[in-house]
Design a protein around this motif. Structure first.
Motif, PDB file in Angstrom:
ATOM      1  N   UNK A 153      23.997  54.369  73.673  1.00 47.50           N
ATOM      2  CA  UNK A 153      24.474  53.193  74.391  1.00 47.50           C
ATOM      3  C   UNK A 153      24.137  51.923  73.601  1.00 47.50           C
ATOM      4  N   UNK A 154      24.903  50.872  73.847  1.00 51.35           N
ATOM      5  CA  UNK A 154      24.700  49.597  73.167  1.00 51.35           C
ATOM      6  C   UNK A 154      24.301  48.532  74.188  1.00 51.35           C
ATOM      7  N   UNK A 155      23.318  47.720  73.794  1.00 55.69           N
ATOM      8  CA  UNK A 155      22.916  46.596  74.638  1.00 55.69           C
ATOM      9  C   UNK A 155      22.133  45.590  73.809  1.00 55.69           C
ATOM     10  N   UNK A 156      22.402  44.319  74.043  1.00 53.33           N
ATOM     11  CA  UNK A 156      21.684  43.216  73.424  1.00 53.33           C
ATOM     12  C   UNK A 156      21.565  43.352  71.906  1.00 53.33           C
ATOM     13  N   UNK A 157      22.686  43.652  71.270  1.00 52.17           N
ATOM     14  CA  UNK A 157      22.716  43.711  69.817  1.00 52.17           C
ATOM     15  C   UNK A 157      22.070  44.937  69.215  1.00 52.17           C
ATOM     16  N   UNK A 158      21.849  45.967  70.015  1.00 53.51           N
ATOM     17  CA  UNK A 158      21.268  47.214  69.516  1.00 53.51           C
ATOM     18  C   UNK A 158      22.096  48.401  69.993  1.00 53.51           C
ATOM     19  N   UNK A 159      22.119  49.456  69.162  1.00 51.17           N
ATOM     20  CA  UNK A 159      22.742  50.723  69.552  1.00 51.17           C
ATOM     21  C   UNK A 159      21.629  51.753  69.640  1.00 51.17           C
ATOM     22  N   UNK A 160      21.382  52.264  70.839  1.00 49.13           N
ATOM     23  CA  UNK A 160      20.296  53.208  71.081  1.00 49.13           C
ATOM     24  C   UNK A 160      20.834  54.638  71.010  1.00 49.13           C
ATOM     25  N   UNK A 161      20.147  55.461  70.254  1.00 51.52           N
ATOM     26  CA  UNK A 161      20.551  56.859  70.075  1.00 51.52           C
ATOM     27  C   UNK A 161      19.412  57.751  70.530  1.00 51.52           C
ATOM     28  N   UNK A 162      19.661  58.525  71.556  1.00 50.58           N
ATOM     29  CA  UNK A 162      18.630  59.393  72.117  1.00 50.58           C
ATOM     30  C   UNK A 162      18.563  60.715  71.369  1.00 50.58           C
ATOM     31  N   UNK A 163      17.494  61.462  71.644  1.00 47.76           N
ATOM     32  CA  UNK A 163      17.372  62.811  71.101  1.00 47.76           C
ATOM     33  C   UNK A 163      16.594  62.884  69.808  1.00 47.76           C
ATOM     34  N   UNK A 164      16.685  64.026  69.172  1.00 43.89           N
ATOM     35  CA  UNK A 164      15.931  64.282  67.949  1.00 43.89           C
ATOM     36  C   UNK A 164      16.532  63.530  66.770  1.00 43.89           C
ATOM     37  N   UNK A 165      15.664  63.171  65.818  1.00 39.01           N
ATOM     38  CA  UNK A 165      16.079  62.332  64.693  1.00 39.01           C
ATOM     39  C   UNK A 165      17.180  62.985  63.860  1.00 39.01           C
ATOM     40  N   UNK A 166      17.128  64.294  63.684  1.00 45.47           N
ATOM     41  CA  UNK A 166      18.122  64.947  62.838  1.00 45.47           C
ATOM     42  C   UNK A 166      19.528  64.921  63.449  1.00 45.47           C
ATOM     43  N   UNK A 167      19.607  64.655  64.754  1.00 48.42           N
ATOM     44  CA  UNK A 167      20.912  64.579  65.412  1.00 48.42           C
ATOM     45  C   UNK A 167      21.463  63.159  65.457  1.00 48.42           C
ATOM     46  N   UNK A 168      20.667  62.183  65.051  1.00 51.35           N
ATOM     47  CA  UNK A 168      21.081  60.782  65.170  1.00 51.35           C
ATOM     48  C   UNK A 168      22.394  60.481  64.449  1.00 51.35           C
ATOM     49  N   UNK A 169      22.564  60.852  63.164  1.00 50.26           N
ATOM     50  CA  UNK A 169      23.824  60.503  62.481  1.00 50.26           C
ATOM     51  C   UNK A 169      25.061  61.059  63.175  1.00 50.26           C
ATOM     52  N   UNK A 170      25.001  62.327  63.572  1.00 49.07           N
ATOM     53  CA  UNK A 170      26.168  62.936  64.218  1.00 49.07           C
ATOM     54  C   UNK A 170      26.451  62.295  65.567  1.00 49.07           C
ATOM     55  N   UNK A 171      25.410  62.073  66.363  1.00 49.15           N
ATOM     56  CA  UNK A 171      25.620  61.489  67.689  1.00 49.15           C
ATOM     57  C   UNK A 171      26.157  60.058  67.584  1.00 49.15           C
ATOM     58  N   UNK A 172      25.635  59.308  66.633  1.00 47.98           N
ATOM     59  CA  UNK A 172      26.109  57.940  66.476  1.00 47.98           C
ATOM     60  C   UNK A 172      27.563  57.922  66.011  1.00 47.98           C
ATOM     61  N   UNK A 173      27.893  58.790  65.063  1.00 47.50           N
ATOM     62  CA  UNK A 173      29.283  58.839  64.600  1.00 47.50           C
ATOM     63  C   UNK A 173      30.224  59.232  65.731  1.00 47.50           C
ATOM     64  N   UNK A 174      29.845  60.214  66.532  1.00 46.63           N
ATOM     65  CA  UNK A 174      30.686  60.623  67.660  1.00 46.63           C
ATOM     66  C   UNK A 174      30.886  59.462  68.628  1.00 46.63           C
ATOM     67  N   UNK A 175      29.820  58.704  68.866  1.00 44.60           N
ATOM     68  CA  UNK A 175      29.914  57.580  69.789  1.00 44.60           C
ATOM     69  C   UNK A 175      30.807  56.478  69.236  1.00 44.60           C
ATOM     70  N   UNK A 176      30.671  56.187  67.945  1.00 42.62           N
ATOM     71  CA  UNK A 176      31.499  55.164  67.312  1.00 42.62           C
ATOM     72  C   UNK A 176      32.971  55.564  67.338  1.00 42.62           C
ATOM     73  N   UNK A 177      33.242  56.844  67.101  1.00 41.14           N
ATOM     74  CA  UNK A 177      34.613  57.326  67.164  1.00 41.14           C
ATOM     75  C   UNK A 177      35.165  57.182  68.579  1.00 41.14           C
ATOM     76  N   UNK A 178      34.333  57.474  69.576  1.00 37.47           N
ATOM     77  CA  UNK A 178      34.764  57.324  70.966  1.00 37.47           C
ATOM     78  C   UNK A 178      35.050  55.862  71.300  1.00 37.47           C
ATOM     79  N   UNK A 179      34.267  54.946  70.718  1.00 43.56           N
ATOM     80  CA  UNK A 179      34.537  53.526  70.934  1.00 43.56           C
ATOM     81  C   UNK A 179      35.897  53.132  70.370  1.00 43.56           C
ATOM     82  N   UNK A 180      36.220  53.674  69.198  1.00 41.52           N
ATOM     83  CA  UNK A 180      37.546  53.401  68.635  1.00 41.52           C
ATOM     84  C   UNK A 180      38.641  53.983  69.521  1.00 41.52           C
ATOM     85  N   UNK A 181      38.426  55.168  70.042  1.00 41.60           N
ATOM     86  CA  UNK A 181      39.427  55.788  70.913  1.00 41.60           C
ATOM     87  C   UNK A 181      39.622  54.959  72.190  1.00 41.60           C
ATOM     88  N   UNK A 182      38.596  54.254  72.605  1.00 37.86           N
ATOM     89  CA  UNK A 182      38.689  53.436  73.815  1.00 37.86           C
ATOM     90  C   UNK A 182      39.404  52.108  73.546  1.00 37.86           C
TER      91      UNK A 182
END
Length: 250
Positions: A118-147
């Motif tokens: 989720x994004x708030x106050x100029x930050x994008x927060x990514x939950x979960x384990x560190x090794x999943x951060x790149x994939x989860x962030x990319x999926x979220x960014x792609x979803x933002x484009x789809x929206x």
């Protein structure tokens, strides 16, 4: 004929099974090179793949190997300078800054939270384990484009009275957007990093191809009318910053 807007030069032909990873010497450095033979190539050529940070040497099928390599050696200074000018990779890691539709945001890893971004106050927060951060962030960014993308595309398509048969996102290495003869539009998900006026221009460009499948005067006049502002500004931004968009998440 398919209309498209590219962000890097392309060599004739395509990558085949006959590719080799090589290196040529220049001023004490080893410059990485991918050698490719192409059935469609009529002459030897060089291009820089900005996304993969490599140089592609393409040669016709019957050209002697040494002749093609000698061509690359003669261009070693250009290769070195071009690679040096590439923007630095910008991986998705905790603390890194990335633009979200042109607005800087800081990536924050939240191991205490579970399974969401989720994004708030100029930050994008990514939950979960560190090794999943790149994939989860990319999926979220792609979803933002789809929206964000469909309302913009369909609003401009209504203005030209043309249907959009299909709308998709890809991680294209050679095009920001494309328009197929079937009325399908495709865009790079990496435009999520670009300012809104850049996305607006690229959508205008591809929607204009629904009417004119070329880059003639009538096409450019229509693309200009579909833009919310002057085309010169976003086009200049892309020329200056397009390669940087390819480095996010690298």
């Amino acid at each position: 004929m398919v209309g498209f807007l590219g962000f890097q030069s392309t060599a004739k032909g395509s990558l085949t099974a006959e590719s080799q990873q090589l290196a040529i010497d220049h001023a004490g450095d080893a410059l990485p090179l991918t050698f490719v033979r192409s059935r469609r190539a009529r002459r030897v050529s060089l291009r820089v793949d900005s996304a993969r940070r490599q140089v592609i040497l393409t040669a016709p099928q019957r050209m002697p190997f040494e002749m093609a390599i000698e061509f690359a050696r003669m261009q070693a200074g250009w290769i070195a300078a071009r690679l040096k000018r590439l923007p630095s990779p910008r991986p998705f890691v905790d603390g890194a800054e990335i633009p979200l539709f042109g607005v800087p945001h800081r990536i924050r890893h939240r191991p205490d939270a579970r399974g969401t971004v989720w994004a708030e106050q100029g930050e994008i927060h990514v939950a979960g384990r560190a090794e999943h951060l790149p994939r989860r962030l990319r999926d979220w960014l792609t979803a933002e484009m789809r929206r964000h993308l469909p309302p913009l595309v369909h609003a401009k398509a209504v203005r030209v009275e043309r249907p959009v048969k299909r709308l998709s996102l890809r991680d294209s290495r050679t095009r920001w957007g494309s328009c197929g003869p079937d009325g399908g539009l495709t865009f790079s998900w990496r435009l999520v990093f670009a300012p809104p006026e850049v996305l607006d221009y690229l959508v205008a460009h591809e929607v204009a191809h629904l009417v004119h499948m070329n880059h003639g005067p009538r096409f450019w006049a229509l693309a200009e009318r579909l833009c919310d502002g002057p085309m010169a500004v976003p086009r200049a931004w892309l020329r200056a910053n397009g390669e940087t968009l390819l480095q996010y998440g690298a």
